[in-house]
Motif scaffolding. Structure first.
Motif, mmCIF file in Angstrom:
data_model
loop_
_atom_site.group_PDB
_atom_site.id
_atom_site.type_symbol
_atom_site.label_atom_id
_atom_site.label_comp_id
_atom_site.label_asym_id
_atom_site.label_seq_id
_atom_site.Cartn_x
_atom_site.Cartn_y
_atom_site.Cartn_z
ATOM 1 N N SER A 62 0.807 -1.219 0.000
ATOM 2 C CA SER A 62 0.000 0.000 0.000
ATOM 3 C C SER A 62 0.839 1.266 0.000
ATOM 4 C CB SER A 62 -0.916 0.011 1.229
ATOM 5 O OG SER A 62 -0.146 0.150 2.420
ATOM 6 N N GLY A 63 2.164 1.116 0.201
ATOM 7 C CA GLY A 63 3.028 2.287 0.292
ATOM 8 C C GLY A 63 3.064 2.912 1.664
ATOM 9 N N ALA A 64 2.405 2.301 2.659
ATOM 10 C CA ALA A 64 2.404 2.843 4.019
ATOM 11 C C ALA A 64 3.826 2.864 4.577
ATOM 12 C CB ALA A 64 1.504 2.004 4.913
ATOM 13 N N PRO A 65 4.180 3.890 5.329
ATOM 14 C CA PRO A 65 5.550 3.995 5.842
ATOM 15 C C PRO A 65 5.989 2.743 6.604
ATOM 16 C CG PRO A 65 4.366 6.031 6.233
ATOM 17 C CD PRO A 65 3.360 5.051 5.722
ATOM 18 N N GLY A 66 7.156 2.208 6.229
ATOM 19 C CA GLY A 66 7.726 1.060 6.901
ATOM 20 C C GLY A 66 7.190 -0.285 6.463
ATOM 21 N N GLU A 67 6.178 -0.303 5.613
ATOM 22 C CA GLU A 67 5.631 -1.575 5.129
ATOM 23 C C GLU A 67 6.616 -2.226 4.164
ATOM 24 O OE1 GLU A 67 1.377 -2.228 3.251
ATOM 25 O OE2 GLU A 67 2.810 -1.556 1.726
ATOM 26 N N VAL A 68 6.876 -3.532 4.343
ATOM 27 C CA VAL A 68 7.838 -4.251 3.526
ATOM 28 C C VAL A 68 7.128 -5.309 2.695
ATOM 29 C CG1 VAL A 68 9.839 -5.796 3.568
ATOM 30 C CG2 VAL A 68 9.730 -3.855 5.139
ATOM 31 N N THR A 69 7.370 -5.285 1.391
ATOM 32 C CA THR A 69 6.781 -6.263 0.478
ATOM 33 C C THR A 69 7.898 -6.896 -0.342
ATOM 34 O OG1 THR A 69 4.797 -4.875 0.302
ATOM 35 C CG2 THR A 69 5.046 -6.650 -1.315
ATOM 36 N N LYS A 70 7.948 -8.234 -0.358
ATOM 37 C CA LYS A 70 8.993 -8.955 -1.076
ATOM 38 C C LYS A 70 8.445 -9.541 -2.377
ATOM 39 C CE LYS A 70 11.534 -10.302 3.107
ATOM 40 N NZ LYS A 70 12.079 -11.449 3.882
ATOM 41 N N LEU A 71 9.288 -9.508 -3.406
ATOM 42 C CA LEU A 71 8.884 -10.000 -4.726
ATOM 43 C C LEU A 71 10.059 -10.719 -5.378
ATOM 44 C CD1 LEU A 71 6.971 -10.052 -7.237
ATOM 45 C CD2 LEU A 71 7.903 -7.791 -7.822
ATOM 46 N N ALA A 72 9.855 -11.974 -5.773
ATOM 47 C CA ALA A 72 10.879 -12.690 -6.541
ATOM 48 C C ALA A 72 10.937 -12.096 -7.945
ATOM 49 C CB ALA A 72 10.532 -14.174 -6.608
ATOM 50 N N THR A 73 12.141 -11.752 -8.396
ATOM 51 C CA THR A 73 12.261 -11.049 -9.678
ATOM 52 C C THR A 73 12.272 -11.997 -10.867
ATOM 53 O OG1 THR A 73 14.682 -11.083 -9.655
ATOM 54 C CG2 THR A 73 13.599 -9.255 -8.510
ATOM 55 N N LEU A 74 12.565 -13.278 -10.664
ATOM 56 C CA LEU A 74 12.546 -14.290 -11.738
ATOM 57 C C LEU A 74 13.385 -13.865 -12.943
ATOM 58 C CD1 LEU A 74 8.747 -15.264 -11.567
ATOM 59 C CD2 LEU A 74 10.704 -16.330 -10.401
ATOM 60 N N GLY A 75 14.526 -13.238 -12.652
ATOM 61 C CA GLY A 75 15.447 -12.869 -13.716
ATOM 62 C C GLY A 75 15.153 -11.554 -14.400
ATOM 63 N N THR A 76 14.121 -10.858 -13.977
ATOM 64 C CA THR A 76 13.796 -9.565 -14.601
ATOM 65 C C THR A 76 14.921 -8.558 -14.389
ATOM 66 O OG1 THR A 76 11.461 -10.000 -14.151
ATOM 67 C CG2 THR A 76 12.068 -7.744 -14.727
ATOM 68 N N ILE A 77 15.521 -8.576 -13.200
ATOM 69 C CA ILE A 77 16.706 -7.769 -12.907
ATOM 70 C C ILE A 77 17.765 -8.708 -12.347
ATOM 71 C CG2 ILE A 77 15.408 -5.637 -12.514
ATOM 72 C CD1 ILE A 77 15.616 -6.156 -9.506
ATOM 73 N N SER A 78 18.944 -8.195 -12.079
ATOM 74 C CA SER A 78 20.043 -9.065 -11.637
ATOM 75 C C SER A 78 19.795 -9.654 -10.256
ATOM 76 C CB SER A 78 21.365 -8.285 -11.644
ATOM 77 O OG SER A 78 21.706 -7.894 -12.954
ATOM 78 N N ALA A 79 19.260 -8.871 -9.332
ATOM 79 C CA ALA A 79 19.004 -9.371 -7.980
ATOM 80 C C ALA A 79 17.825 -10.336 -8.009
ATOM 81 C CB ALA A 79 18.720 -8.214 -7.039
ATOM 82 N N PRO A 80 17.932 -11.485 -7.370
ATOM 83 C CA PRO A 80 16.824 -12.443 -7.381
ATOM 84 C C PRO A 80 15.634 -12.026 -6.529
ATOM 85 C CG PRO A 80 18.633 -13.262 -6.030
ATOM 86 C CD PRO A 80 19.140 -12.028 -6.713
ATOM 87 N N LEU A 81 15.854 -11.077 -5.592
ATOM 88 C CA LEU A 81 14.772 -10.658 -4.699
ATOM 89 C C LEU A 81 14.659 -9.138 -4.682
ATOM 90 C CD1 LEU A 81 12.654 -11.509 -2.547
ATOM 91 C CD2 LEU A 81 14.457 -11.269 -0.822
ATOM 92 N N LEU A 82 13.439 -8.654 -4.851
ATOM 93 C CA LEU A 82 13.146 -7.228 -4.777
ATOM 94 C C LEU A 82 12.326 -6.969 -3.519
ATOM 95 C CD1 LEU A 82 13.006 -4.353 -6.134
ATOM 96 C CD2 LEU A 82 10.815 -5.102 -7.091
ATOM 97 N N VAL A 83 12.721 -5.955 -2.775
ATOM 98 C CA VAL A 83 11.978 -5.556 -1.582
ATOM 99 C C VAL A 83 11.531 -4.114 -1.754
ATOM 100 C CG1 VAL A 83 12.120 -5.108 0.886
ATOM 101 C CG2 VAL A 83 13.144 -7.170 -0.055
ATOM 102 N N ALA A 84 10.229 -3.911 -1.660
ATOM 103 C CA ALA A 84 9.677 -2.556 -1.729
ATOM 104 C C ALA A 84 9.292 -2.127 -0.324
ATOM 105 C CB ALA A 84 8.465 -2.517 -2.639
ATOM 106 N N VAL A 85 9.820 -1.014 0.135
ATOM 107 C CA VAL A 85 9.490 -0.508 1.457
ATOM 108 C C VAL A 85 8.663 0.761 1.312
ATOM 109 C CG1 VAL A 85 11.655 0.829 1.674
ATOM 110 C CG2 VAL A 85 10.392 0.156 3.724
ATOM 111 N N GLY A 86 7.549 0.816 2.027
ATOM 112 C CA GLY A 86 6.670 1.976 1.939
ATOM 113 C C GLY A 86 7.297 3.224 2.511
ATOM 114 N N LEU A 87 7.130 4.319 1.777
ATOM 115 C CA LEU A 87 7.645 5.625 2.218
ATOM 116 C C LEU A 87 6.534 6.657 2.339
ATOM 117 C CD1 LEU A 87 10.929 5.828 0.084
ATOM 118 C CD2 LEU A 87 10.680 5.099 2.465
ATOM 119 N N GLY A 88 5.292 6.177 2.397
ATOM 120 C CA GLY A 88 4.176 7.090 2.585
ATOM 121 C C GLY A 88 3.749 7.763 1.291
#
Length: 511
Positions: A62-88
């Motif tokens: 939701s983008g709420a401050p401090g909220e952490v959402t993990k996403l497997a990138t499946l080769g879309t980018i070099s890192a295998p895991l993407l973490v989005a942290v909410g910044l409000g």
């Protein structure tokens, strides 16, 4: 515990060869809460071909401050895991609020324990606002990765090691000003983490002499001047408050003085930092209730913060003279403990009538503050887990603040800047009147044992030990110094390290 290896990079975040990469995520209220990748994540969003925010929304982001959402990138980018942290909400300026970034970086890195190497692609403006933003992200990430080593005899199932390395994507990694911020963040974070380590230690492992020895060893190695007074020296020197509190324990008290003198400065400003170091507080003869007494191992958080701040000062080398005074004792009930009704002669000659042996902090601090003034100082900043009244009045996040007008304003501004807020409180004449003694110069508490204005009573008492002309402030960290709830932002459970960063910002501002 060692902190992660920190480095700056200015490569494309989408091509970062790390185990996980962190980006910021905003919500857009005017667009029905639609998600927006924060600045710094442009190349990553492009690699997902416009589907990144929709995918994150499906995962509950939701983008709420401090909220952490993990996403497997499946080769879309070099890192295998993407973490989005909410910044409000989407910021109106160049970057989100500093504390939002600090907490977001901490939450993301903490959630990535066990991931090895982590890259941060968070908003970093390429202008005059960049240094404080960079500092906030770096400190948040380093503090969020903290974990106390503990004393378990067997590895804990499911327990994952903190991240081993952090890469921060910045516009210009080769810029010397950027590199200087990195070096400072490492020093500051190391000091905060050391404070947390000391506070988290069990009281049987950190008794007064042990604590003093650990501090003295670290300070000597850092090049600070060190003076340690033992029980006999304290008695001979007239430190009645420290002696009274410490005499009930088989582990005698100590007073530790640390000294930093800047080079090449003819007449530097003089700053004294004073910290309460009660390694365990039973309440003494006025014993505390058993419930929650274990948390009194953290009653030395003020002294731990002062000692760690002096170690950081030794590394950062500001142009002010800084001395630290650690009043260390263990408050225990025994046949030799001090009693309600005792009259104690303090270091500055004032005589105190004791009403409650659980108000021991102000007794040891009075001596240490009087000694600091006797040594000579322009500013005196004292910090302590002094009163339950601070928690009742201001909660677990905001420190109580009392003292002279200039010093309290400096502390409040510094605390706001680093995310360690403090709120100014008064020192009313009627509170002082209620502490009049029939037989001594002042009562240690309100003479009727009335807890009204309990936090203010502590400040009023300590004022008696500040020399005329010294700007001073008392920072009551009874709540903010120890976090009993679940980890949040860059705070983990246990010691927080408050107010190390405030003290260092104060010294920066005075320099």
């Amino acid at each position: 515990m060692t902190q992660p290896i920190l480095s700056l990079v200015d490569t494309d975040p989408a091509e970062s060869a790390v185990d996980a990469i962190v980006i910021g995520l905003h919500s857009q209220p005017e667009e029905d809460g639609a998600l927006l990748p924060a600045a710094g994540a442009e190349s990553i969003a492009a690699a997902f071909d416009g589907k990144l925010t929709a995918t994150l929304a499906l995962l509950g982001a939701s983008g709420a401050p401090g909220e952490v959402t993990k996403l497997a990138t499946l080769g879309t980018i070099s890192a295998p895991l993407l973490v989005a942290v909410g910044l409000g909400n989407e910021p109106t300026g160049a970057a989100p609020e500093l504390e939002t970034l600090r907490r977001g970086a901490g939450a993301a890195v903490r959630a990535l324990a066990g991931s090895g190497t982590v890259a941060l692609a968070l908003p970093l403006p390429d202008d005059a606002d960049a240094p404080p933003v960079l500092r906030a992200v770096l400190e948040g990430a380093l503090l969020g990765s903290y974990r106390f080593a503990g004393y378990k005899s067997k590895p804990q199932k499911g327990r994952r090691d903190p991240v081993s390395a952090l890469h921060l994507h910045v516009p210009d990694a080769a810029d010397e000003a950027v590199a200087a911020e990195l070096r400072r963040a490492e020093v500051v974070a190391r000091s905060v983490r050391l404070t947390r380590d000391w506070v988290n230690m069990p009281p049987n492992e950190l008794r007064p002499a042990t604590f003093a020895d650990l501090v003295a060893e670290a300070a000597t190695e850092a090049g600070l001047g060190v003076e340690v007074l033992d029980f006999d020296q304290l008695k001979a020197g007239g430190y009645g408050g420290i002696v009274a509190v410490g005499q009930g324990s088989e582990a005698p008290p100590r007073l530790v003085k640390l000294t930093y003198t800047p080079s090449g400065v003819a007449e530097p400003k003089r700053v004294a930092l004073v910290g309460k170091g009660i390694t365990f507080d039973t309440g003494g003869v006025s014993i505390k209730p058993a419930a929650g007494m274990w948390e009194m191992k953290s009653d030395m958080a003020g002294a731990a913060a002062v000692a760690a701040a002096l170690l950081a000062v030794a590394a950062l080398k500001p142009g002010v003279a800084v001395s630290g005074y650690l009043a260390i004792a263990e408050n225990m009930p025994s046949g030799s403990a001090y009693r309600p009704g005792d009259v104690i002669t303090m270091f500055n000659g004032k005589r105190v009538e004791v009403f409650n042996t659980d108000a021991e902090g102000r007794m040891v601090l009075g001596d240490a503050m009087a000694r600091a003034c006797a040594d000579g100082t322009d500013y005196l900043f004292e910090t302590s887990t002094l009163t339950g009244g601070q928690v009742v009045a201001l909660g677990k996040r905001i420190a109580g603040l009392m003292g002279s007008e200039e010093a309290t304003a400096l502390v409040q501004a510094a605390g706001d800047a680093v995310g360690e807020p403090a709120w100014p409180m008064p020192l009313p004449d009627d509170v002082r009147k209620g502490m009049e003694s029939d037989i001594a110069d002042i009562c240690q508490t309100n003479s009727s044992l009335d807890r009204a204005g309990h936090m203010l009573q502590g400040g009023v008492f300590l004022r008696e030990f500040v020399a005329e002309g010294v700007e001073w402030a008392h920072i009551d960290i009874a709540g903010p110094s120890y976090h009993t709830g679940e980890a949040t932002g860059y705070w983990t459970k246990g010691g927080t390290g408050v107010p190390v960063r405030t003290l260092l910002k104060l010294i920066d501002d005075l320099a």
